[in-house]
Design an enzyme around this catalytic site. Structure first.
Site: not given
Length: 215
Positions: A11, A85
């Site tokens: 990201h 994550e």
């Protein structure tokens, strides 16, 4: 033999990245407005790739990254929870200045269970499941965009990189720095999945000969 190519993108830089806040699997922040250009550069680097589909972490920063890269394209996007994550437990969302030492102690063990988070073994198992799922759901020749996270990328390397022996691969996985909006490439076939390009910035990705085309 079915072959699938995965373009793994971390990201873009978030507000928490900018502000020194620990950001794992249980917290989220939007992309920092002043850093959107990084993701736009990645979109241009991948403009020539005819993506069949995109899988993204369920966290907003990864979904936002996918939306920018795929702007103007009709590519189906599916969240996949196994791409979330690394869960850093109660350290998640805390300032690095106050909690950095505790974070490092857990990080060196690759085990955040003492603060209610995940172990490295759990994350590695998620990585295996995620890529198997994406491979199984893809067709021969598909190009797949994957938008996820930096710490998760370390386990992608640990699981799928064949360029080093086991000990050196473990060391590399623990020291890997994946740039925000950086691009890695994996190739999957019936023999397995292999990490064939370590993460690069958009500029370096193009300079290394990945022109964002299917050729």
């Amino acid at each position: 033999m079915k072959r699938v190519t995965f373009y793994y993108v971390r990201h873009g830089r978030t507000e928490y990245n900018r502000d020194g806040i620990i950001q794992g699997g249980r917290v989220d922040s939007p992309l920092a407005e002043e850093s959107i250009w990084q993701v736009e550069d990645t979109g241009r680097a991948l403009a020539g790739v005819d993506f069949a589909r995109c899988y993204t972490s369920p966290l907003g920063r990864a979904r936002q990254t996918a939306e920018i890269i795929l702007a103007g394209r009709d590519v189906p996007v599916a969240p996949l929870d196994d791409l979330r994550e690394f869960d850093f437990g109660t350290i998640d969302g805390k300032p690095q200045k106050q909690y950095g030492a505790k974070f490092v102690r857990c990080y060196l063990r690759q085990n955040f269970s003492s603060v209610g988070g995940e172990t490295g073994a759990q994350v590695r198992a998620r990585v295996r499941r995620a890529f198997q799922t994406m491979y199984d759901e893809s067709a021969d020749g598909d190009k797949v965009l994957v938008t996820a996270h930096g710490a998760l990328m370390r386990y992608v390397l640990l699981e799928f990189y064949r360029g080093l022996g086991p000990v050196r691969r473990k060391i590399k996985s623990e020291t890997l720095k994946t740039p925000n909006a950086g691009i890695a490439v994996l190739a999957g076939d019936e023999a397995g999945i292999r990490l064939v390009q370590l993460p690069l910035s958009a500029v370096d990705f193009v300079d290394h000969g990945y022109r964002g085309s299917d050729s």
